[in-house]
Motif scaffolding. Structure first.
Motif, PDB file in Angstrom:
ATOM      1  N   ASP A  26       0.802  -1.223   0.000  1.00 16.56           N
ATOM      2  CA  ASP A  26       0.000   0.000   0.000  1.00 16.56           C
ATOM      3  C   ASP A  26       0.837   1.276   0.000  1.00 16.56           C
ATOM      4  O   ASP A  26       0.371   2.335  -0.419  1.00 16.56           O
ATOM      5  CB  ASP A  26      -0.961   0.011   1.189  1.00 16.56           C
ATOM      6  N   VAL A  27       2.081   1.208   0.446  1.00 17.39           N
ATOM      7  CA  VAL A  27       2.878   2.415   0.660  1.00 17.39           C
ATOM      8  C   VAL A  27       3.167   3.141  -0.653  1.00 17.39           C
ATOM      9  O   VAL A  27       3.053   4.373  -0.736  1.00 17.39           O
ATOM     10  CB  VAL A  27       4.177   2.079   1.413  1.00 17.39           C
ATOM     11  N   SER A  28       3.533   2.426  -1.695  1.00 20.14           N
ATOM     12  CA  SER A  28       3.820   3.068  -2.989  1.00 20.14           C
ATOM     13  C   SER A  28       2.587   3.787  -3.525  1.00 20.14           C
ATOM     14  O   SER A  28       2.684   4.896  -4.072  1.00 20.14           O
ATOM     15  CB  SER A  28       4.308   2.029  -4.005  1.00 20.14           C
ATOM     16  N   PHE A  29       1.430   3.161  -3.378  1.00 25.87           N
ATOM     17  CA  PHE A  29       0.169   3.777  -3.797  1.00 25.87           C
ATOM     18  C   PHE A  29      -0.070   5.078  -3.033  1.00 25.87           C
ATOM     19  O   PHE A  29      -0.396   6.121  -3.621  1.00 25.87           O
ATOM     20  CB  PHE A  29      -0.967   2.788  -3.554  1.00 25.87           C
ATOM     21  N   GLY A  49       2.456   2.678  13.029  1.00 23.37           N
ATOM     22  CA  GLY A  49       3.049   3.567  12.033  1.00 23.37           C
ATOM     23  C   GLY A  49       3.625   2.884  10.810  1.00 23.37           C
ATOM     24  O   GLY A  49       4.414   3.495  10.082  1.00 23.37           O
ATOM     25  N   ARG A  50       3.217   1.659  10.548  1.00 27.21           N
ATOM     26  CA  ARG A  50       3.782   0.935   9.401  1.00 27.21           C
ATOM     27  C   ARG A  50       3.675   1.735   8.109  1.00 27.21           C
ATOM     28  O   ARG A  50       4.614   1.771   7.310  1.00 27.21           O
ATOM     29  CB  ARG A  50       3.068  -0.417   9.232  1.00 27.21           C
ATOM     30  N   ALA A  51       2.521   2.382   7.878  1.00 26.81           N
ATOM     31  CA  ALA A  51       2.332   3.157   6.657  1.00 26.81           C
ATOM     32  C   ALA A  51       2.436   4.662   6.890  1.00 26.81           C
ATOM     33  O   ALA A  51       2.346   5.431   5.933  1.00 26.81           O
ATOM     34  CB  ALA A  51       0.977   2.820   6.035  1.00 26.81           C
ATOM     35  N   THR A  52       2.635   5.074   8.131  1.00 27.35           N
ATOM     36  CA  THR A  52       2.811   6.496   8.444  1.00 27.35           C
ATOM     37  C   THR A  52       4.255   6.914   8.237  1.00 27.35           C
ATOM     38  O   THR A  52       4.546   7.953   7.623  1.00 27.35           O
ATOM     39  CB  THR A  52       2.434   6.787   9.917  1.00 27.35           C
ATOM     40  N   LEU A  53       5.163   6.100   8.768  1.00 27.99           N
ATOM     41  CA  LEU A  53       6.573   6.469   8.787  1.00 27.99           C
ATOM     42  C   LEU A  53       7.205   6.592   7.398  1.00 27.99           C
ATOM     43  O   LEU A  53       7.994   7.509   7.170  1.00 27.99           O
ATOM     44  CB  LEU A  53       7.356   5.482   9.656  1.00 27.99           C
ATOM     45  N   PRO A  54       6.886   5.708   6.428  1.00 23.39           N
ATOM     46  CA  PRO A  54       7.478   5.883   5.095  1.00 23.39           C
ATOM     47  C   PRO A  54       7.116   7.224   4.449  1.00 23.39           C
ATOM     48  O   PRO A  54       7.937   7.811   3.734  1.00 23.39           O
ATOM     49  CB  PRO A  54       6.900   4.705   4.293  1.00 23.39           C
ATOM     50  N   LEU A  55       5.889   7.721   4.700  1.00 25.07           N
ATOM     51  CA  LEU A  55       5.512   9.028   4.154  1.00 25.07           C
ATOM     52  C   LEU A  55       6.228  10.146   4.888  1.00 25.07           C
ATOM     53  O   LEU A  55       6.670  11.125   4.281  1.00 25.07           O
ATOM     54  CB  LEU A  55       3.990   9.217   4.226  1.00 25.07           C
ATOM     55  N   LYS A  58       9.647  10.706   3.689  1.00 27.24           N
ATOM     56  CA  LYS A  58       9.706  11.450   2.424  1.00 27.24           C
ATOM     57  C   LYS A  58       9.438  12.936   2.631  1.00 27.24           C
ATOM     58  O   LYS A  58       9.354  13.694   1.667  1.00 27.24           O
ATOM     59  CB  LYS A  58       8.691  10.870   1.436  1.00 27.24           C
ATOM     60  N   GLY A  59       9.263  13.342   3.890  1.00 31.76           N
ATOM     61  CA  GLY A  59       9.099  14.754   4.193  1.00 31.76           C
ATOM     62  C   GLY A  59       7.676  15.228   4.357  1.00 31.76           C
ATOM     63  O   GLY A  59       7.443  16.416   4.598  1.00 31.76           O
ATOM     64  N   HIS A  60       6.697  14.331   4.261  1.00 32.52           N
ATOM     65  CA  HIS A  60       5.307  14.742   4.434  1.00 32.52           C
ATOM     66  C   HIS A  60       4.993  14.937   5.915  1.00 32.52           C
ATOM     67  O   HIS A  60       5.423  14.148   6.764  1.00 32.52           O
ATOM     68  CB  HIS A  60       4.372  13.682   3.850  1.00 32.52           C
ATOM     69  N   LEU A  61       4.253  15.990   6.218  1.00 34.33           N
ATOM     70  CA  LEU A  61       3.795  16.226   7.584  1.00 34.33           C
ATOM     71  C   LEU A  61       2.649  15.270   7.874  1.00 34.33           C
ATOM     72  O   LEU A  61       1.649  15.265   7.161  1.00 34.33           O
ATOM     73  CB  LEU A  61       3.328  17.675   7.749  1.00 34.33           C
ATOM     74  N   MET A  62       2.795  14.476   8.925  1.00 35.23           N
ATOM     75  CA  MET A  62       1.851  13.392   9.174  1.00 35.23           C
ATOM     76  C   MET A  62       1.191  13.521  10.540  1.00 35.23           C
ATOM     77  O   MET A  62       1.833  13.929  11.513  1.00 35.23           O
ATOM     78  CB  MET A  62       2.577  12.044   9.109  1.00 35.23           C
ATOM     79  N   ILE A  63      -0.085  13.138  10.593  1.00 35.30           N
ATOM     80  CA  ILE A  63      -0.781  12.894  11.853  1.00 35.30           C
ATOM     81  C   ILE A  63      -1.221  11.435  11.842  1.00 35.30           C
ATOM     82  O   ILE A  63      -1.892  10.984  10.909  1.00 35.30           O
ATOM     83  CB  ILE A  63      -2.011  13.798  12.035  1.00 35.30           C
ATOM     84  N   VAL A  84       5.918  13.684  12.610  1.00 33.85           N
ATOM     85  CA  VAL A  84       4.672  12.975  12.877  1.00 33.85           C
ATOM     86  C   VAL A  84       4.092  13.428  14.210  1.00 33.85           C
ATOM     87  O   VAL A  84       4.813  13.513  15.208  1.00 33.85           O
ATOM     88  CB  VAL A  84       4.880  11.443  12.928  1.00 33.85           C
ATOM     89  N   LYS A  85       2.794  13.675  14.226  1.00 28.43           N
ATOM     90  CA  LYS A  85       2.065  13.928  15.469  1.00 28.43           C
ATOM     91  C   LYS A  85       1.167  12.725  15.713  1.00 28.43           C
ATOM     92  O   LYS A  85       0.354  12.362  14.862  1.00 28.43           O
ATOM     93  CB  LYS A  85       1.226  15.200  15.356  1.00 28.43           C
ATOM     94  N   TRP A  86       1.327  12.081  16.865  1.00 29.95           N
ATOM     95  CA  TRP A  86       0.528  10.898  17.194  1.00 29.95           C
ATOM     96  C   TRP A  86      -0.639  11.302  18.085  1.00 29.95           C
ATOM     97  O   TRP A  86      -0.447  12.005  19.083  1.00 29.95           O
ATOM     98  CB  TRP A  86       1.389   9.841  17.887  1.00 29.95           C
ATOM     99  N   VAL A  87      -1.832  10.871  17.744  1.00 26.74           N
ATOM    100  CA  VAL A  87      -3.048  11.286  18.449  1.00 26.74           C
ATOM    101  C   VAL A  87      -3.861  10.042  18.809  1.00 26.74           C
ATOM    102  O   VAL A  87      -4.174   9.219  17.947  1.00 26.74           O
ATOM    103  CB  VAL A  87      -3.905  12.214  17.567  1.00 26.74           C
ATOM    104  N   GLU A  88      -4.218   9.913  20.088  1.00 25.28           N
ATOM    105  CA  GLU A  88      -5.075   8.814  20.531  1.00 25.28           C
ATOM    106  C   GLU A  88      -6.524   9.278  20.518  1.00 25.28           C
ATOM    107  O   GLU A  88      -6.956  10.046  21.387  1.00 25.28           O
ATOM    108  CB  GLU A  88      -4.679   8.346  21.932  1.00 25.28           C
ATOM    109  N   GLN A  89      -7.261   8.827  19.517  1.00 24.14           N
ATOM    110  CA  GLN A  89      -8.678   9.186  19.383  1.00 24.14           C
ATOM    111  C   GLN A  89      -9.426   8.063  18.686  1.00 24.14           C
ATOM    112  O   GLN A  89      -8.847   7.239  17.982  1.00 24.14           O
ATOM    113  CB  GLN A  89      -8.843  10.478  18.558  1.00 24.14           C
TER     114      GLN A  89
END
Length: 250
Positions: A26-29, A49-55, A58-63, A84-89
Motif C-alpha cells: 500500500d505504501v507506494s500507492f 506507524g507501518r504506513a505512516t513512517l514511510p511518508l 519522504k518529508g510529508h507532515l503526518m498525523i 509525525v504527530k501521534w493522536v489517541e482518538q
C-alpha cells in the motif's frame, strides 16, 4: 462512537510489528497520491506507524490517529526526528485541529466499523476533516465466496520463528461468518514449540462494491476509483481486496 473493544489482536505491539512489517504494497500507492497534495496528511487507525513512517521519511507532515494506547507508544518509539504527530482518538469521533487534502486508512481497518452507524460516523468524521475535493483512501477485504464460506474449523495459516525465543510458532485460524450482519468472526491461535498456546479474537465487517458506492455518496463523497489491489488492477468477482479512493464533493 466505536467502543474500545475488538482490539485483542493489537495488545502485543511488538508481535504485531513482527508479523506485519513485511507488508508494504500500500505504501507506494499512498506515496503517489501524497505527491499530489501539500499540507498535513492523516493516517487513521495508524497502529504502530507501518504506513505512516514511510511518508514522513519522504518529508510529508503526518498525523497518525489510533484508539490503542500501546500501538501508539510503539509508533512513538519508532519515529524520533520525523514530522509525525501521534493522536489517541476514536476515528468515529475525530477532533483534530486541522483539515487535510488527504486522509487514508489501510491494513483493512475499515472492517473494524461493524455497523451502518459506525461506518457513517467514520465517513462523516473524515468528511469534516477533509478540504473540499480532498481524498480519502482505504482498503478492505473483498467479500468473495472463498473468503466468506470457510468452514468453521481450525485451519493452518503459517509458521514463523518467535523473535524473542527463537521457537517455531504455528498459526491457525477459525472463521465464522454471520451473513445477516456481514461480519466474519476470526479466532487466531498461535501454538509454540514448548506447547504453549494463545488465542485472540477479532470481528470484521464486509462491504459489497455497490453498497460501498452508495455508502460513499450518502456521506458526501464521490467514488473516484475502486481497485482489486494496490497495483490498481480492475475489480472483479475473484478479487481479494477492494481499494477505494473517495473524493469529498466540493
Amino acid at each position: 462512537m466505536t467502543m474500545r473493544t475488538n482490539l485483542e489482536e493489537y495488545d502485543n505491539p511488538e508481535l504485531y510489528d513482527f508479523e506485519n512489517n513485511g507488508y508494504s504494497a500500500d505504501v507506494s500507492f499512498l506515496l503517489k497520491w501524497a505527491e499530489q497534495v501539500d499540507g498535513v496528511i492523516v493516517d487513521l487507525a495508524c497502529g504502530t506507524g507501518r504506513a505512516t513512517l514511510p511518508l514522513a521519511e519522504k518529508g510529508h507532515l503526518m498525523i497518525g490517529v489510533d484508539i490503542h494506547t500501546g500501538m501508539l507508544e510503539q509508533a512513538k518509539k519508532k519515529s524520533s526526528n520525523l514530522p509525525v504527530k501521534w493522536v489517541e482518538q476514536d476515528c468515529t469521533a475525530l477532533r483534530l485541529d486541522v483539515t487535510s487534502k488527504m486522509i487514508y486508512m489501510v491494513g483493512n481497518s475499515f472492517q473494524h466499523f461493524l455497523t451502518n452507524m459506525e461506518q457513517d460516523q467514520l465517513l462523516s468524521a473524515v468528511h469534516h476533516h477533509l478540504e473540499d475535493n480532498g481524498i480519502f483512501i482505504f482498503g478492505t477485504r473483498f467479500p468473495n465466496k472463498e473468503e466468506l464460506l470457510q468452514p468453521a474449523i481450525e485451519e493452518f495459516w503459517r509458521s514463523y520463528r518467535d523473535p524473542s525465543s527463537g521457537e517455531k510458532v504455528d498459526v491457525y485460524t477459525i472463521s465464522e461468518y454471520d451473513a445477516l450482519k456481514q461480519i466474519q468472526h476470526y479466532t487466531t491461535i498461535r501454538k509454540a514449540q514448548d506447547g504453549s498456546e494463545s488465542r485472540t479474537g477479532i470481528s470484521l465487517r464486509y462491504v459489497y462494491p455497490q453498497e460501498m458506492q452508495r455508502l460513499a455518496e450518502a456521506n458526501g463523497f464521490s467514488l473516484l476509483h475502486m481497485f482489486s489491489d494496490w497495483h490498481e488492477s480492475p475489480i472483479s468477482s475473484d478479487s481479494l481486496e477492494m481499494i477505494c479512493v473517495l473524493q469529498k464533493k466540493g
